[in-house]
Design a protein around this motif. Structure first.
Motif, PDB file in Angstrom:
ATOM      1  N   VAL A  19      13.826  39.894 -34.187  1.00 58.32           N
ATOM      2  CA  VAL A  19      12.719  39.548 -35.084  1.00 58.32           C
ATOM      3  C   VAL A  19      13.162  39.943 -36.482  1.00 58.32           C
ATOM      4  O   VAL A  19      13.508  41.107 -36.717  1.00 58.32           O
ATOM      5  CB  VAL A  19      11.418  40.286 -34.708  1.00 58.32           C
ATOM      6  N   PHE A  64       8.328  34.393 -40.488  1.00 54.73           N
ATOM      7  CA  PHE A  64       9.052  35.295 -39.601  1.00 54.73           C
ATOM      8  C   PHE A  64       9.969  34.456 -38.708  1.00 54.73           C
ATOM      9  O   PHE A  64       9.606  33.346 -38.297  1.00 54.73           O
ATOM     10  CB  PHE A  64       8.088  36.094 -38.715  1.00 54.73           C
ATOM     11  N   TRP A  66      12.287  34.554 -35.125  1.00 58.04           N
ATOM     12  CA  TRP A  66      12.486  35.284 -33.883  1.00 58.04           C
ATOM     13  C   TRP A  66      13.363  34.487 -32.942  1.00 58.04           C
ATOM     14  O   TRP A  66      13.622  33.297 -33.128  1.00 58.04           O
ATOM     15  CB  TRP A  66      11.146  35.632 -33.226  1.00 58.04           C
ATOM     16  N   VAL A 102       8.484  33.008 -26.641  1.00 65.63           N
ATOM     17  CA  VAL A 102       9.488  33.161 -27.696  1.00 65.63           C
ATOM     18  C   VAL A 102      10.674  32.284 -27.337  1.00 65.63           C
ATOM     19  O   VAL A 102      11.235  32.409 -26.239  1.00 65.63           O
ATOM     20  CB  VAL A 102       9.929  34.633 -27.833  1.00 65.63           C
TER      21      VAL A 102
END
Length: 543
Positions: A19, A64, A66, A102
């Motif tokens: 992350v 962000f 990830w 994810v």
């Protein structure tokens, strides 16, 4: 403002998760060209997690990145909550679903922060991201502070993308434009040279009739760079009023020369000298003083600048501000400016140089070497300077030359802000003239001060960020590799000072925030004070 806290719970799956903020996002927020990892292959960056990244008013979304490093996607849940000042922001929104997996390839997701522009506030927000492996989960905390203005902010000045490479057509048109421009500049330059010659002849004539210590209102010396609310030009009536005000201050500060005793030279420049000495009051009580004066060959311009700059803090009383104690002026002699002085006080820049073993001139070079500075010391010293600057701003005084050379420090590392009298002579490497007859601290100036001569509280905040960089690097020269003539273009292109070695990420982020392109995007002194105090408290918990 809004705070963002990101919770990520993955004790077992940390080794299988990344992350981070991409280099483009870090550049947008902090003006740095680097990625910022929160979790990298099981390694947690606790410095990054503990730091509150401020979000300027011109930025309305966060990104962000990830990636799941396992062979299968990891399940996640997302939640966002506006903790405070709900009236300043609409509900933040994600561009992905609140539940999902994810991905196994790097993916960037976005949080939109829509301000209402109804009120101005700093809003706290919490973003919760839960990632699990079925039997366990973990939560991390990412904090953000969003500035919401009452009116819509101006577009960001900094260009976030790399400029396109010049084409042959660009080069042709640029060359043609330059050729035409050269002819125009030559004509304008010839006319300017004739006008300047006439102006210099008038200035020399005025200088001959000037007062022994105070320049005439038409004297060019007033244009030399000085601190504290001095405009580049003044109407005749305003200049006369300023001269009368300075004369009144000198009259109130005047002391008898016979009561001053000089002991030793503390610093010496081309025309300026700083002595250690004593001053005896009318009751015969002596106190330690520092005496600023000029040599016999100093010009009237240099003498007048010493008096003008030395008296600018007169009448200000604060434990973090060093104000002039008295002035001694006698016929045919150089003026003395007296400052209260402690036996253990030192110039802050000289002190920092001594901390890294650099011998400085004068008697200060014989002092014992200072103890090593820790991050706690640096933050506490920065807080002292910040407190002094807060007081100056409360008195409607802009310093305009905040730097280590214009501060003092005692044996207990307590810092005070002083004026900049004689600084150009005592620290000539810190000042540069760009051909405009003004010797200015180019590498400490905010971009608008450097290019437009605009000074405001945000410009002092910029310089305070450079001072914090000086404290962290032990008085290394900022932008040492950049030519003074190129500093403006360097800053305009988005470049800033590099992160010093051993400087925590959150402390450097504060510096970078102080160097925001737009003055509106820089933190206020109160905001800096809150953060530095909180950061200092965190540091003391681990000692």
């Amino acid at each position: 403002m809004k705070w963002f806290v990101l919770f990520l719970m993955v004790p077992v799956c940390f080794a299988h998760l990344n992350v981070y903020l991409s280099s483009a996002e870090v550049w947008r927020l902090l003006g740095l060209t680097a990625e910022l990892f929160y979790v990298r292959e099981g390694q947690i960056n606790f410095y990054a997690l503990n730091f509150v990244v401020p979000v300027p008013a011109t930025i309305e979304e966060l990104h962000f990145t990830w990636q799941s490093l396992t062979r299968r996607p990891l399940p996640y849940t997302l939640h966002v909550e506006v903790v405070s000042h709900q009236e300043a922001m609409h509900t933040p929104e994600f561009n992905i679903t609140s539940e999902g997996f994810v991905p196994t390839e790097p993916q960037t997701w976005q949080v939109t922060l829509p301000c209402t522009h109804v009120v101005a506030a700093e809003v706290d927000i919490t973003i919760s991201l839960n990632v699990s492996t079925g039997s366990s989960s973990t939560t991390l905390h990412f904090r953000r502070r969003k500035i919401c203005l009452k009116e819509a902010p101006r577009p960001a000045v900094r260009v976030d993308t790399i400029p396109h490479a010049p084409t042959s057509a660009d080069i042709f048109y640029a060359g043609a434009g330059c050729a035409g421009g050269v002819l125009l500049i030559a004509a304008i330059g010839a006319a300017a040279c004739r006008a300047r010659a006439r102006k210099l002849r008038r200035a020399r004539s005025d200088e001959q009739d000037a007062h022994a210590f105070l320049p005439d209102s038409s004297c060019k010396s007033a244009a030399s760079y000085t601190s504290y609310r001095r405009p580049t030009s003044l109407p005749a009536a305003a200049a006369e009023e300023r001269a009368r005000d300075l004369q009144q201050r000198i009259a109130e500060l005047t002391i008898q020369r016979c009561r001053v005793r000089l002991r030793s030279v503390a610093m010496e420049g081309t025309f300026g000298r700083v002595y250690r000495g004593t001053y005896a009051d009318e009751d015969g009580r002596e106190q330690e003083v520092l005496v600023k004066t000029v040599a016999e060959h100093a010009s009237q311009v240099q003498v007048s600048l010493l008096l003008q700059e030395g008296c600018m803090l007169y009448g200000l009383h604060h434990e973090r501000v060093l104000s002039v104690l008295g002035v001694s002026i006698e016929d045919q002699t150089a003026p003395f400016l007296l400052y209260p002085w402690g036996s253990t006080w030192r110039n802050l820049k000289q002190f920092l140089l001594a901390c890294r073993g650099v011998t400085v001139g004068g008697a200060a070079g014989t002092a014992p070497p200072p103890p090593p500075l820790t991050t706690q010391h640096v933050v506490r010293m920065a807080l002292h300077a910040l407190d002094g600057l807060l007081y100056l701003h409360s008195q409607h005084v802009l310093h305009k030359d905040i730097a280590a050379r214009n501060c003092i420090v005692d044996e207990n590392l307590r810092v005070m802000i002083a004026d900049n009298a004689l600084s150009r002579d005592l620290f000539p490497a810190d000042y540069h003239c760009l051909g405009d007859n003004e010797n200015r601290p180019i590498k400490w100036l905010a971009l608008e001060s450097l290019t437009k001569r605009q000074f405001n509280p945000a410009a002092d905040v910029w310089a305070l960020g450079v001072l914090l960089w000086e404290l962290t690097t032990l008085a290394h020269q900022p932008y040492a590799e950049v030519d003074p003539f190129e500093v403006a273009a360097y800053l305009r292109d988005g470049y800033r000072l590099q992160q010093p070695a051993n400087c925590p990420d959150e402390l450097f982020a504060v510096m970078a925030y102080c160097w925001a392109m737009s003055p509106d995007d820089r933190p206020t002194l109160q905001q800096l004070q809150i953060f530095l105090r909180d950061f200092h408290t965190q540091l003391t918990r681990f000692v």
